[in-house]
Enzyme design. Structure first.
Site, mmCIF file in Angstrom:
data_model
loop_
_atom_site.group_PDB
_atom_site.id
_atom_site.type_symbol
_atom_site.label_atom_id
_atom_site.label_comp_id
_atom_site.label_asym_id
_atom_site.label_seq_id
_atom_site.Cartn_x
_atom_site.Cartn_y
_atom_site.Cartn_z
ATOM 1 N N ASP A 6 13.224 26.399 -3.166
ATOM 2 C CA ASP A 6 13.199 27.578 -2.206
ATOM 3 C C ASP A 6 14.951 27.175 -1.715
ATOM 4 O O ASP A 6 14.727 25.685 -2.042
ATOM 5 C CB ASP A 6 12.451 27.662 -1.050
ATOM 6 C CG ASP A 6 12.361 29.306 -1.055
ATOM 7 O OD1 ASP A 6 13.340 30.529 -1.244
ATOM 8 O OD2 ASP A 6 12.116 29.440 0.350
ATOM 9 N N HIS A 7 15.009 28.283 -1.667
ATOM 10 C CA HIS A 7 17.185 28.264 -0.620
ATOM 11 C C HIS A 7 16.620 28.703 0.745
ATOM 12 O O HIS A 7 15.732 29.251 0.714
ATOM 13 C CB HIS A 7 17.845 29.371 -1.304
ATOM 14 C CG HIS A 7 17.862 28.577 -2.631
ATOM 15 N ND1 HIS A 7 18.366 29.311 -3.655
ATOM 16 C CD2 HIS A 7 18.551 27.462 -2.961
ATOM 17 C CE1 HIS A 7 19.289 29.376 -5.201
ATOM 18 N NE2 HIS A 7 18.805 27.801 -4.369
ATOM 19 N N TYR A 43 14.184 33.500 0.921
ATOM 20 C CA TYR A 43 13.334 34.373 -0.263
ATOM 21 C C TYR A 43 13.603 34.006 -2.268
ATOM 22 O O TYR A 43 13.858 34.992 -2.668
ATOM 23 C CB TYR A 43 13.173 35.401 0.115
ATOM 24 C CG TYR A 43 13.405 36.066 1.495
ATOM 25 C CD1 TYR A 43 11.822 35.034 2.655
ATOM 26 C CD2 TYR A 43 13.889 36.777 2.115
ATOM 27 C CE1 TYR A 43 12.470 35.228 3.598
ATOM 28 C CE2 TYR A 43 13.674 36.899 3.763
ATOM 29 C CZ TYR A 43 12.761 36.455 3.819
ATOM 30 O OH TYR A 43 12.774 36.624 5.178
ATOM 31 N N HIS A 44 13.680 33.217 -2.175
ATOM 32 C CA HIS A 44 14.451 32.170 -4.007
ATOM 33 C C HIS A 44 13.090 31.069 -4.489
ATOM 34 O O HIS A 44 13.440 30.461 -4.841
ATOM 35 C CB HIS A 44 15.644 32.028 -4.138
ATOM 36 C CG HIS A 44 16.552 32.770 -3.166
ATOM 37 N ND1 HIS A 44 17.627 32.336 -3.152
ATOM 38 C CD2 HIS A 44 16.206 34.244 -3.661
ATOM 39 C CE1 HIS A 44 18.440 33.432 -3.294
ATOM 40 N NE2 HIS A 44 17.851 34.605 -2.763
ATOM 41 N N PRO A 45 11.834 31.307 -3.818
ATOM 42 C CA PRO A 45 10.897 30.645 -4.557
ATOM 43 C C PRO A 45 10.399 30.093 -6.089
ATOM 44 O O PRO A 45 10.471 31.122 -6.726
ATOM 45 C CB PRO A 45 9.661 30.956 -3.987
ATOM 46 C CG PRO A 45 9.789 32.585 -3.230
ATOM 47 C CD PRO A 45 10.843 32.314 -3.056
#
Length: 550
Positions: free
Chosen positions: A291-292, A465-467
């Site tokens: 994630d980020h 919210y970049h899983p």
């Protein structure tokens, strides 16, 4: 019982794109299974309302991480879209392809055929870019991409401040040159959120060979190592949706590995612990989760020109009314209209830090943090070395999975984030911000030492919210690969995964664009088409990368 040639689980970024492409020539029928409901109404379609659907159980699966050991036991929200259009209907509408080197890294790590030269034609095919660099962008695709108006002077102040600090400018970070400060792109069209549902799924559903089935996907039905359909629960009944040709999971980086495990595909020991019969022992299912993370660096504005003045109920009502009648004004933007991609240090050959800039000091949940006018940069490192996992909590398909990101578990993450804070202070300290700059709101001027910065990071870092990465694509002989470079699940037949879960490594930016590209490219593999001709265009790499960060 429903039946089609192709059954797609999930109507999100990749799923909608595949529904559109697989049905395009009329030869094949497609069923899309979606658990969520309609995306109609201003809460989703009005761009500036973006913080609302992400926080509503009606539209969000409501996932959260397990207590994160390196963040003092904090539990971080992991929103995923439970609605037509999936996460493209609840995201921030920021459009970033990723850097060319991201995809070259994919190819080098076993995802043959997914280098930048291979994927660039698919980015062009999907785009209808309103603006951007000639020859690098698509102009006839379903996905409309635009730039914000940047009418607030703070956007240009941010871009000029970056230049004054010695960094590059870029007129199109989705073109040949990602590195630099410049305008941000949005998936907004004619004042509306241009989600995958609006771009791809609705046109596909009008064709007659695509249908939507509402229900909870429980598992993929396997017969002799072959996927034959999907078991769903709909209206309180268990039903089978049959696939004549293939089942394709596009259910997100959280739900796709969960569905594989519920179907008997995953780490054998883990499956047996939950009483699930092992169909294929794939230890990589649920691993490699990435994630980020980002911080909000906030500064007071001494001029009353920020969004603070419209965060009251009366102003919001007026903005909403104008949007409903005219589809313009402050309701028609996500307010992310300036961006930057920079390198953290000499020796890093392409950007590893991303900035989103907005003329307000607020949070994703829409609450004003500062009781005054302010502006903020969302900043975070792009290539964390930390890795997490998805596991089953129970064999009940309705149970939420165990999500362990293991955030900030690598020491480099801490030094990277400290650098991000100090760099942002340097940028906010440039002359371009002199007419606007007040006191630092967050972290605050008293937070200076490494230990103080680490405490701030531990308490305030948030997911962007970049899983992704939990069903990694790679070589078929790699035991940790889940899918091969044609998105086929290794060890079984008739089953593919095509969404952000297959990314070998997280891309440099927001994930909506590469997820749609994945659906576009996977469609050609599924249909047995020759992939689009690779590009011979050369991306810009900073000639000073060995000696300087700027």
């Amino acid at each position: 019982m429903s039946e089609a040639d192709f059954v797609i689980v999930g109507s999100g970024s990749a799923g909608s794109a595949m529904a559109y492409r697989l049905s395009e020539d009329g030869k094949y029928s497609v069923i899309v299974i979606e658990f969520g409901g309609t995306d109609a109404g201003p809460l989703i379609q009005m761009p500036s309302a973006l913080s609302i659907p992400m926080n509503l159980s009606l539209y969000d699966w409501g996932f959260a991480s397990e207590p994160e050991p390196h963040l003092g036991g904090r539990v971080l929200a992991t929103p995923r879209g439970k609605v037509l259009g999936g996460s493209s209907s609840i995201n921030g509408m920021v459009y970033v392809r990723g850097h060319a080197r991201d995809f070259d890294h994919w190819a080098e790590s076993g995802a043959t055929g997914w280098s930048y030269a291979d994927v660039l034609p698919y980015f062009k095919r999907m785009e209808n870019a309103h603006g951007g660099e000639e020859g690098w962008r698509g102009a006839a695709g379903p996905l409309h991409v635009q730039r914000g108006a940047r009418s607030n002077p703070l956007y240009d102040a941010f871009i000029q401040a970056g230049h004054q600090a010695g960094f590059e400018l870029t007129s199109d970070y989705n073109g040949s040159k990602q590195e630099g400060f410049g305008p941000m792109e949005q998936t907004i069209h004619k004042g509306r959120r241009w989600s995958a549902a609006n771009a791809y799924l609705r046109p596909a559903l009008r064709r007659g060979n695509v249908s939507l089935v509402k229900g909870l996907a429980r598992r993929v039905i396997m017969e002799n190592q072959h996927a034959v359909g999907v078991e769903i629960e709909a209206r309180g009944q268990i039903q089978l949706v049959k696939a004549r040709r293939e089942v394709i999971l596009a259910a997100s980086s959280i739900n796709s590995p969960k569905l594989l495990m519920l179907s008997g595909i995953g780490p054998a020991t883990h499956l047996r612990q939950h009483g699930i019969e092992v169909v294929a022992d794939r230890p990589g299912v649920g691993q490699n989760l990435q994630d980020h993370l980002e911080l909000y660096i906030q500064q007071e504005s001494i001029q009353p020109i920020t969004l603070y003045s419209v965060l009251n109920p009366w102003s919001k009502a007026l903005i909403g009314a104008r949007w409903l009648f005219f589809r313009d004004g402050l309701g028609a933007t996500n307010h992310f209209e300036a961006a930057a991609f920079v390198r953290s240090k000499a020796g890093v050959d392409y950007p590893d830090i991303q900035y989103h800039f907005i003329p307000a000091a607020v949070r994703y949940d829409g609450k004003a943090v500062a009781g005054s006018h302010g502006f903020q940069a969302h900043v975070g490192p792009m290539r964390s070395k930390s890795r997490g996992s998805i596991a089953l909590r129970s064999p009940d398909p309705a149970a939420k999975p165990l999500i362990r990101f293991n955030y900030m578990s690598h020491p480099d993450d801490w030094s990277d984030f400290r650098h991000c804070i100090r760099l942002t202070r340097e940028i906010f300290g440039q002359a371009a911000f002199d007419p606007y700059r007040g006191r630092e709101l967050s972290p605050g001027k008293d937070v200076q030492t490494d230990d103080q910065l680490d405490d701030f990071i531990r308490q305030h870092v948030e997911s962007a919210y970049h899983p992704c990465g939990s069903c990694r694509m790679g070589r078929a002989d790699d035991p940790m690969s889940v899918v091969d470079p044609e998105c086929r699940v290794i060890g079984v037949e008739g089953l593919r995964v095509a969404d952000s879960s297959i990314f070998p490594r997280v891309t440099n930016g927001n994930l909506n664009s590469p997820s749609i590209m994945t659906g576009e490219k996977a469609s050609d593999h599924i249909l047995g088409k020759t992939p689009l001709t690779p590009s011979n265009q050369e991306p810009w790499i900073n000639p000073r990368w060995r000696v300087s960060d700027r």
